[in-house]
Design a protein around this motif. Sequence first.
Motif, PDB file in Angstrom:
ATOM      1  N   SER A 205      80.887  92.425 -55.151  1.00  0.00           N
ATOM      2  CA  SER A 205      81.674  92.912 -54.013  1.00  0.00           C
ATOM      3  C   SER A 205      80.700  93.527 -53.013  1.00  0.00           C
ATOM      4  CB  SER A 205      82.650  93.986 -54.442  1.00  0.00           C
ATOM      5  OG  SER A 205      83.324  93.608 -55.600  1.00  0.00           O
ATOM      6  N   ILE A 206      81.198  93.769 -51.821  1.00  0.00           N
ATOM      7  CA  ILE A 206      80.343  94.409 -50.828  1.00  0.00           C
ATOM      8  C   ILE A 206      81.151  95.428 -50.042  1.00  0.00           C
ATOM      9  CG2 ILE A 206      80.745  92.548 -49.130  1.00  0.00           C
ATOM     10  CD1 ILE A 206      77.770  93.033 -48.209  1.00  0.00           C
ATOM     11  N   VAL A 207      80.495  96.533 -49.684  1.00  0.00           N
ATOM     12  CA  VAL A 207      81.096  97.473 -48.734  1.00  0.00           C
ATOM     13  C   VAL A 207      80.175  97.503 -47.532  1.00  0.00           C
ATOM     14  CG1 VAL A 207      81.529  99.913 -48.245  1.00  0.00           C
ATOM     15  CG2 VAL A 207      82.398  98.909 -50.335  1.00  0.00           C
ATOM     16  N   ARG A 208      80.730  97.145 -46.377  1.00  0.00           N
ATOM     17  CA  ARG A 208      79.914  97.120 -45.163  1.00  0.00           C
ATOM     18  C   ARG A 208      80.703  97.732 -44.014  1.00  0.00           C
ATOM     19  NH1 ARG A 208      79.496  91.489 -42.214  1.00  0.00           N
ATOM     20  NH2 ARG A 208      79.360  93.003 -40.542  1.00  0.00           N
TER      21      ARG A 208
ATOM     22  N   GLY B 112      77.805  89.804 -67.021  1.00  0.00           N
ATOM     23  CA  GLY B 112      79.236  90.089 -67.075  1.00  0.00           C
ATOM     24  C   GLY B 112      79.617  91.427 -66.455  1.00  0.00           C
ATOM     25  N   LYS B 113      78.704  92.049 -65.740  1.00  0.00           N
ATOM     26  CA  LYS B 113      78.997  93.347 -65.131  1.00  0.00           C
ATOM     27  C   LYS B 113      79.613  93.166 -63.749  1.00  0.00           C
ATOM     28  CE  LYS B 113      76.050  96.256 -67.667  1.00  0.00           C
ATOM     29  NZ  LYS B 113      75.497  95.315 -68.648  1.00  0.00           N
ATOM     30  N   LYS B 114      80.447  94.134 -63.374  1.00  0.00           N
ATOM     31  CA  LYS B 114      81.008  94.117 -62.023  1.00  0.00           C
ATOM     32  C   LYS B 114      80.087  94.894 -61.097  1.00  0.00           C
ATOM     33  CE  LYS B 114      85.583  94.718 -61.550  1.00  0.00           C
ATOM     34  NZ  LYS B 114      86.902  95.350 -61.853  1.00  0.00           N
ATOM     35  N   VAL B 115      79.607  94.217 -60.072  1.00  0.00           N
ATOM     36  CA  VAL B 115      78.606  94.807 -59.188  1.00  0.00           C
ATOM     37  C   VAL B 115      79.169  94.959 -57.772  1.00  0.00           C
ATOM     38  CG1 VAL B 115      76.300  94.483 -58.159  1.00  0.00           C
ATOM     39  CG2 VAL B 115      76.718  93.784 -60.531  1.00  0.00           C
ATOM     40  N   LEU B 116      78.825  96.050 -57.141  1.00  0.00           N
ATOM     41  CA  LEU B 116      79.173  96.238 -55.730  1.00  0.00           C
ATOM     42  C   LEU B 116      77.911  96.596 -54.955  1.00  0.00           C
ATOM     43  CD1 LEU B 116      82.252  97.880 -54.186  1.00  0.00           C
ATOM     44  CD2 LEU B 116      80.010  98.683 -53.422  1.00  0.00           C
TER      45      LEU B 116
ATOM     46  N   TRP C 108      73.675  87.605 -50.436  1.00  0.00           N
ATOM     47  CA  TRP C 108      73.391  87.888 -51.848  1.00  0.00           C
ATOM     48  C   TRP C 108      74.662  88.284 -52.604  1.00  0.00           C
ATOM     49  CZ3 TRP C 108      69.564  86.318 -54.651  1.00  0.00           C
ATOM     50  CH2 TRP C 108      68.316  86.089 -54.076  1.00  0.00           C
ATOM     51  N   ALA C 109      75.558  88.984 -51.934  1.00  0.00           N
ATOM     52  CA  ALA C 109      76.816  89.376 -52.578  1.00  0.00           C
ATOM     53  C   ALA C 109      77.617  88.120 -52.932  1.00  0.00           C
ATOM     54  CB  ALA C 109      77.619  90.290 -51.659  1.00  0.00           C
TER      55      ALA C 109
END
Length: 307
Positions: free
Chosen positions: A163-166, A134-138, A156-157
């Motif tokens: 979320s992803i930052v690219r 239940g965690k928010k992952v980036l 994988w995101a």
Amino acid sequence: FSKLKTGLAKTRKVLTTDINELFGPGKAIDEVLFEELEELLITSDLGIDITMEMMERIKKKSKKLSSAEELKQVLKEELIDLFPNTSTDTSTGTSDTAKEKPVTKPHVIMVVGVNGTGKTTTLGKLAMKFTSQGKKVLIAAADTFRAAAIEQVEIWADRSNSSIVRHKAGADPAAVAYDAVEASIARDIDIVLIDTAGRLHTQKNLMEELKKIKRSVNKKMPGAPHEVLMVLDATTGQNAISQATLFNQAVELTQIALTKLDGTAKGGIVAAISSTMKLPITYIGVGEKIEDLQEFDASRFVTALFD
Ligand code: GDP
């Protein structure tokens, strides 16, 4: 547990067969037994120094023992004792060494390791684990050296609902990491996983790049990264220790994930790394499937090897 046992089949085959023979009924505790045991431990890649020190202790303790079976128990305890007394808070991936600090949000985990060790797979599996809690992952796609690396973490995101930052391939990885932490603060993210390059033109460049990523994350968020997790391939044996030493000098590792234990009969490397580096092994990989990345527990591990 059965997954763990199956994954360790190769090491178990060597260790358990030989150990049961070694400590079989009617076996006397004598020099021959000690020599055979010493050889077995070295074969399992425990390393010469650790083996010698352990043999000293075992010989001392054996004076009070009457059967080889009792000695087997001593060996088991000695093996468990090789691991620093650290456990991981699995809800945040925080190792004991970092536990004194309050759990921060976002909790930033920088993932490092040479290409091919299973870094991306491990990062992906961790993302899945955290989002399933239940965690928010980036995820920060800070391996900008290989375009394929960005695509892989993107998959994988998606898969893990992170979320992803690219940025574009070739962009400054430190800027990607900085932006990722900034976005995570703004978006109330729980866990940031930073993927990093595992190879550049030279080793020196790579170490400088990793240091720069670490600095830039720290600039955005004092105290971060909260963990530096190094992924090592167990099949590379004692080489894994040289790799860990090099990365440790550059970015001060806090924990280790050891993959591909299913591919080696030299499972002793787990203890060798942990004891040499004085770092907790927090995850081990015993296969290619998602459930094959397991939280490491020394006593479970040693039991899986022996029983
Ligand atoms: P990276 O280059 O370090 O990011 O490595 P990858 O994550 O792409 O993994 C390289 C290969 O190792 C892939 O084929 C993975 O499926 C495989 N792999 C990763 N972990 C394990 C493991 O614990 N056991 C086995 N047998 N294969 C693994």
